[in-house]
Design a protein around this motif. Sequence first.
Motif, PDB file in Angstrom:
ATOM      1  N   TYR A   7       7.618  16.544   2.432  1.00  0.00           N
ATOM      2  CA  TYR A   7       8.036  17.387   3.736  1.00  0.00           C
ATOM      3  C   TYR A   7       8.745  16.718   4.914  1.00  0.00           C
ATOM      4  O   TYR A   7       9.379  17.223   5.537  1.00  0.00           O
ATOM      5  CB  TYR A   7       6.616  17.801   4.337  1.00  0.00           C
TER       6      TYR A   7
ATOM      7  N   SER B 278       9.251  21.917   1.563  1.00  0.00           N
ATOM      8  CA  SER B 278       9.487  21.086   0.545  1.00  0.00           C
ATOM      9  C   SER B 278      10.908  21.298  -0.004  1.00  0.00           C
ATOM     10  O   SER B 278      11.237  22.369  -0.452  1.00  0.00           O
ATOM     11  CB  SER B 278       8.494  20.969  -0.377  1.00  0.00           C
TER      12      SER B 278
ATOM     13  N   ASP C   1      -3.657  18.780  -3.777  1.00  0.00           N
ATOM     14  CA  ASP C   1      -4.365  19.545  -2.610  1.00  0.00           C
ATOM     15  C   ASP C   1      -3.938  21.152  -2.675  1.00  0.00           C
ATOM     16  O   ASP C   1      -4.636  21.944  -2.497  1.00  0.00           O
ATOM     17  CB  ASP C   1      -4.030  18.910  -1.274  1.00  0.00           C
TER      18      ASP C   1
ATOM     19  N   ASP D 234       2.057  25.268  -3.674  1.00  0.00           N
ATOM     20  CA  ASP D 234       3.008  25.977  -2.601  1.00  0.00           C
ATOM     21  C   ASP D 234       4.339  26.306  -3.474  1.00  0.00           C
ATOM     22  O   ASP D 234       4.195  27.381  -4.095  1.00  0.00           O
ATOM     23  CB  ASP D 234       3.271  24.970  -1.358  1.00  0.00           C
ATOM     24  N   SER D 235       5.470  25.773  -3.303  1.00  0.00           N
ATOM     25  CA  SER D 235       6.494  26.152  -4.203  1.00  0.00           C
ATOM     26  C   SER D 235       6.403  25.785  -5.448  1.00  0.00           C
ATOM     27  O   SER D 235       7.067  26.337  -6.409  1.00  0.00           O
ATOM     28  CB  SER D 235       7.900  25.383  -3.713  1.00  0.00           C
ATOM     29  N   GLY D 236       5.469  24.880  -6.026  1.00  0.00           N
ATOM     30  CA  GLY D 236       5.470  24.518  -7.291  1.00  0.00           C
ATOM     31  C   GLY D 236       6.320  23.331  -7.787  1.00  0.00           C
ATOM     32  O   GLY D 236       6.258  22.867  -8.846  1.00  0.00           O
TER      33      GLY D 236
ATOM     34  N   THR E  13       6.436  20.110  -6.747  1.00  0.00           N
ATOM     35  CA  THR E  13       5.535  18.825  -6.953  1.00  0.00           C
ATOM     36  C   THR E  13       4.876  18.844  -8.148  1.00  0.00           C
ATOM     37  O   THR E  13       4.959  17.874  -8.907  1.00  0.00           O
ATOM     38  CB  THR E  13       4.658  18.706  -5.815  1.00  0.00           C
TER      39      THR E  13
ATOM     40  N   LYS F   5      -1.038  28.834  -2.769  1.00  0.00           N
ATOM     41  CA  LYS F   5      -0.364  29.822  -2.087  1.00  0.00           C
ATOM     42  C   LYS F   5       0.536  30.515  -2.999  1.00  0.00           C
ATOM     43  O   LYS F   5       1.800  30.176  -2.837  1.00  0.00           O
ATOM     44  CB  LYS F   5       0.397  28.952  -0.937  1.00  0.00           C
TER      45      LYS F   5
ATOM     46  N   VAL G 271      -1.563  25.135   6.551  1.00  0.00           N
ATOM     47  CA  VAL G 271      -3.148  24.777   6.797  1.00  0.00           C
ATOM     48  C   VAL G 271      -3.151  23.150   6.644  1.00  0.00           C
ATOM     49  O   VAL G 271      -2.129  22.716   6.175  1.00  0.00           O
ATOM     50  CB  VAL G 271      -3.852  25.282   5.728  1.00  0.00           C
TER      51      VAL G 271
HETATM   52  P1  IMP Z   1       5.171  22.253  -3.471  1.00  0.00           P
HETATM   53  O1  IMP Z   1       5.968  20.967  -3.996  1.00  0.00           O
HETATM   54  O2  IMP Z   1       6.017  23.175  -2.627  1.00  0.00           O
HETATM   55  O3  IMP Z   1       4.012  23.035  -4.347  1.00  0.00           O
HETATM   56  O4  IMP Z   1       4.178  21.489  -2.138  1.00  0.00           O
HETATM   57  C1  IMP Z   1       3.014  20.953  -2.506  1.00  0.00           C
HETATM   58  C2  IMP Z   1       2.814  20.070  -1.519  1.00  0.00           C
HETATM   59  O5  IMP Z   1       3.150  20.424  -0.301  1.00  0.00           O
HETATM   60  C3  IMP Z   1       1.355  19.511  -1.385  1.00  0.00           C
HETATM   61  O6  IMP Z   1       0.870  18.557  -2.133  1.00  0.00           O
HETATM   62  C4  IMP Z   1       1.082  19.559   0.332  1.00  0.00           C
HETATM   63  O7  IMP Z   1       1.214  18.036   0.350  1.00  0.00           O
HETATM   64  C5  IMP Z   1       2.508  20.207   0.884  1.00  0.00           C
HETATM   65  N1  IMP Z   1       2.015  21.376   1.397  1.00  0.00           N
HETATM   66  C6  IMP Z   1       2.180  22.646   1.251  1.00  0.00           C
HETATM   67  N2  IMP Z   1       1.550  23.529   1.674  1.00  0.00           N
HETATM   68  C7  IMP Z   1       1.227  23.048   2.738  1.00  0.00           C
HETATM   69  C8  IMP Z   1       0.297  23.414   3.972  1.00  0.00           C
HETATM   70  O8  IMP Z   1       0.180  24.460   4.272  1.00  0.00           O
HETATM   71  N3  IMP Z   1      -0.201  22.347   4.592  1.00  0.00           N
HETATM   72  C9  IMP Z   1       0.082  20.936   4.358  1.00  0.00           C
HETATM   73  N4  IMP Z   1       0.596  20.606   3.399  1.00  0.00           N
HETATM   74  C10 IMP Z   1       1.206  21.665   2.698  1.00  0.00           C
END
Ligand code: IMP
Length: 186
Positions: free
Chosen positions: A69, A75, A99, A102-104, A106, A130, A152
């Motif tokens: 982030y 992300s 944790d 979110d977008s998926g 990671t 999410k 969050v």
């Molecule tokens: P993704 O790659 O978009 O799925 O994001 C996963 C990563 O985004 C997680 O490991 C978190 O570190 C971060 N993240 C996504 N949503 C939140 C949030 O609401 N609060 C804090 N970190 C978040």
Amino acid sequence: MNDDIKRVLLTEDRIRAGIASLAKRITGAYAERELVVVSVLKGSCIFASDLVRALPIPLEMEFACVESYRDGTDSEDLSLRLLPRARDIRGRSVLLVDDILDSGRTLRAVRSELLEMQARDVATCVLLDKPSRRVVPIEADYSCFQVEDVFVVGYGLDLAGRYRNLPYIGELRECAIASATGGRDE
Ligand code: IMP
Ligand code: MG
């Protein structure tokens, strides 16, 4: 720190109960397999620590460093570094722990690295999901709680490195997000 929280979504008790029931499912599934738990740093360190202590089965812990982030709330670019060597992963059953899904991006990126290292199988496990934010098609094999599309923090989740040490999960006030991101909600 607590003043920056608009509302508590998950109390310590609910998190503890959620992890206990998740741990039962995982324990049943991995009774016959040698497990490597790969925790995605930094966000999943607290969840992973509580989860492994609820798993009464032999396992090893490894870590992956993923930064995304850059002090914002979205992300895009990922910087990825897996700490285990290929020989620690080859032929093993991996439980990839993060944790929040979110977008998926990671989980997809780390899972494909682990498969390239010739893991026997990779299951994904998240504390929070999410689904409304998904960009890449990936679902977690194990997840504790679904959350709506709000930012969050707490229990490992941060904004610009802060709030990880809150023992519960809460929604941040907009003013706290704005001051941490310098007005950008990126
Ligand atoms: P993704 O790659 O978009 O799925 O994001 C996963 C990563 O985004 C997680 O490991 C978190 O570190 C971060 N993240 C996504 N949503 C939140 C949030 O609401 N609060 C804090 N970190 C978040
Ligand atoms: Mg994270």
